[in-house]
Design an enzyme around this catalytic site. Structure first.
Site, mmCIF file in Angstrom:
data_model
loop_
_atom_site.group_PDB
_atom_site.id
_atom_site.type_symbol
_atom_site.label_atom_id
_atom_site.label_comp_id
_atom_site.label_asym_id
_atom_site.label_seq_id
_atom_site.Cartn_x
_atom_site.Cartn_y
_atom_site.Cartn_z
ATOM 1 N N LYS A 12 -5.093 0.478 -0.232
ATOM 2 C CA LYS A 12 -4.487 0.020 0.570
ATOM 3 C C LYS A 12 -4.249 1.180 1.953
ATOM 4 C CE LYS A 12 -4.884 -3.744 -1.627
ATOM 5 N NZ LYS A 12 -4.057 -4.417 -2.540
ATOM 6 N N TYR B 201 2.590 -9.367 -5.741
ATOM 7 C CA TYR B 201 0.917 -9.434 -5.598
ATOM 8 C C TYR B 201 0.228 -10.268 -6.472
ATOM 9 C CZ TYR B 201 -3.950 -7.935 -5.618
ATOM 10 O OH TYR B 201 -5.209 -8.019 -5.401
ATOM 11 N N ASP C 38 6.600 -1.247 -7.249
ATOM 12 C CA ASP C 38 5.165 -1.145 -6.665
ATOM 13 C C ASP C 38 5.519 -1.050 -5.194
ATOM 14 O OD1 ASP C 38 2.728 -1.991 -5.059
ATOM 15 O OD2 ASP C 38 2.247 -3.270 -6.708
ATOM 16 N N ARG D 56 -13.444 11.565 -18.046
ATOM 17 C CA ARG D 56 -12.213 10.575 -18.376
ATOM 18 C C ARG D 56 -10.846 11.296 -18.594
ATOM 19 N NH1 ARG D 56 -11.941 9.026 -23.428
ATOM 20 N NH2 ARG D 56 -14.248 8.500 -23.637
HETATM 21 C C1 LIG Z 1 -3.730 -4.811 -3.720
HETATM 22 C C2 LIG Z 1 -2.384 -4.663 -4.489
HETATM 23 C C3 LIG Z 1 -2.426 -4.411 -5.831
HETATM 24 C C4 LIG Z 1 -3.848 -4.361 -6.687
HETATM 25 O O1 LIG Z 1 -4.403 -3.240 -6.247
HETATM 26 P P1 LIG Z 1 -5.814 -3.267 -6.337
HETATM 27 O O2 LIG Z 1 -6.427 -1.786 -6.002
HETATM 28 O O3 LIG Z 1 -6.533 -4.416 -5.454
HETATM 29 O O4 LIG Z 1 -6.362 -3.506 -7.759
HETATM 30 C C5 LIG Z 1 -1.083 -4.190 -6.638
HETATM 31 N N1 LIG Z 1 0.040 -4.607 -5.615
HETATM 32 C C6 LIG Z 1 -0.024 -4.594 -4.471
HETATM 33 C C7 LIG Z 1 1.346 -4.690 -3.802
HETATM 34 C C8 LIG Z 1 -1.142 -4.851 -3.633
HETATM 35 O O5 LIG Z 1 -1.380 -5.083 -2.441
#
Ligand SMILES: *Cc1c(COP(=O)(O)O)cnc(C)c1O
Length: 386
Positions: free
Chosen positions: A198, A102, A173, A50
């Site tokens: 992603k 998002y 982000d 962890r």
């Molecule tokens: C998909 C996404 C998230 C969340 O991520 P997960 O891996 O699906 O939890 C946050 N910010 C953006 C811009 C995203 O495309």
């Protein structure tokens, strides 16, 4: 000599883990929950997975080097990273965010964070003055750029200046462009967040999330939250993301090239009303993106003539799947209004211009003519049936 980003994607900054003596080229998967101690009061540097795990640590080292950060923490998903980030704040704190985010982030803020006493102002950072929303209890500004799904580009440097002037944390982000095209820490951000699911992972095969920071102090706070809340990325998933990142540069280049060809096709399509992509010259987003990023990425949002046509395209593409998510080698079509943004309140959807005619395309690395042909046949078959 400073390493190039392609080299960093494979080796990070070169910091070596000296626990493996086999010469294994692929970093080993340390599938273990715990580690033996040499004696009381001593540690190998690894106590319990962890807190620390060698495979995750190697991944964190690579991601920190890509973003020019001092530390990166790998979480089990992007939302796990966002949730851990919110643990920096206390009841009574206020955060300014761009409204076009998002959908899952908006849901987290509006339900869980708000319940915990944190308040938010959701503004349009491309049109409104963020500074005028700062209150005595404001602690941070959080943006995503390009925005999701409308692909507006926010000026990172000018937002960083506002945050600095008022002593606020500035969080970006960076999921959509990835560190290959954009490095917010070098433009004044304090914290970068990623959904590693992603572009970093790139193969639609696992979830991951990251928090990256250039500050030792924030790194220590995050490490404490990380070991306490326990949402670190598992060893095998860490290995998958490590493997994915090795090809990030060539995937980003190829998917951008494909996206530009699709943008040209959509712009020439009489059945398409609007195409949102930062790489369209003559737009404000284009000018800002050119100043702060080295590419425009491969996310496209477009509006068709009617809701019926949008639904028809989603049902009738033969190659491109209709699926949530983005950033993988597979091109995906998303319907923000019922998928990524399903839980976003109607007023926010309206403010951002997210209608039932809007489709989002994450362009992958297939043959571009095949992708264009697939979109075209879906539009043609709609016309033939109406
Ligand atoms: C998909 C996404 C998230 C969340 O991520 P997960 O891996 O699906 O939890 C946050 N910010 C953006 C811009 C995203 O495309």
């Amino acid at each position: 000599m400073k390493r190039g980003i392609e080299t960093k994607c494979i080796y990070g900054d070169g910091a070596k883990f000296d626990g493996d003596k086999t010469g294994s080229i692929s970093f080993p998967i340390y599938q273990t929950a715990t580690f033996a101690h040499p004696e009381v009061g001593q540690s190998t540097g690894f106590d319990y997975s962890r807190m620390q795990n060698p495979t995750r640590q190697q991944l964190e080292q690579v991601v920190a080097s890509l973003e020019n950060g001092v530390d990166a923490l790998a979480f089990s998903s992007g939302m796990a990273a966002m949730t851990a980030l919110m643990e920096l704040f206390h009841p009574g704190d206020h955060i300014i965010t761009d409204a076009d985010l998002y959908g899952g982030s908006i849901r987290l803020f509006r339900s869980i964070s708000q319940k915990n006493g944190i308040t938010f102002s959701h503004i349009d950072c491309t049109k409104e003055d963020a500074e005028s929303y700062i209150q005595e209890n404001t602690k941070a500004i959080l943006i995503e750029t390009p925005t999701n799904p409308m692909m507006n580009v926010i000026d990172i440097r000018s937002m960083a200046e506002i945050a600095k002037r008022h002593g606020l944390l500035f969080i970006v982000d960076n999921t959509f462009l990835s560190p290959y095209f954009q490095k917010p820490l070098t433009l004044g951000a304090d914290i970068v967040l990623h959904s590693g699911t992603k572009f970093l992972g790139g193969h639609n095969d696992t979830l991951a999330g990251f928090l990256v920071t250039g500050s030792k102090e924030l790194s220590e706070k995050f490490r404490y939250i990380f070991k306490t809340v326990g949402s670190g990325l598992a060893p095998f998933d860490s290995w998958l993301i490590l493997r994915g990142i090795k090809t990030l540069p060539i995937r980003m280049e190829r998917s951008q090239e494909n996206a530009q060809a699709i943008v040209a096709f959509l712009q020439g399509e009489r059945r398409v009303r609007r195409v949102c992509y930062p790489g369209i010259p003559g737009t404000r987003s284009y000018e800002i993106c050119k100043r702060q990023a080295s590419g425009f990425g491969s996310m496209i949002t477009f509006e068709v003539e009617s809701k019926e046509m949008a639904l028809h395209i989603l049902k009738n593409t033969k190659l491109i799947p209709f699926a949530e998510s983005l950033g993988g080698v597979e091109t995906l079509l998303t319907y923000p209004i019922t998928q990524t943004h399903a839980d976003v309140p109607a007023d926010v959807l309206q403010k951002n211009g997210i209608t039932d005619r809007i489709l989002r395309l994450s362009v992958g690395i297939e043959t571009k003519e095949d992708l264009i042909q697939d979109l075209k046949q879906a539009m043609d078959s709609f016309e033939a049936s109406h």
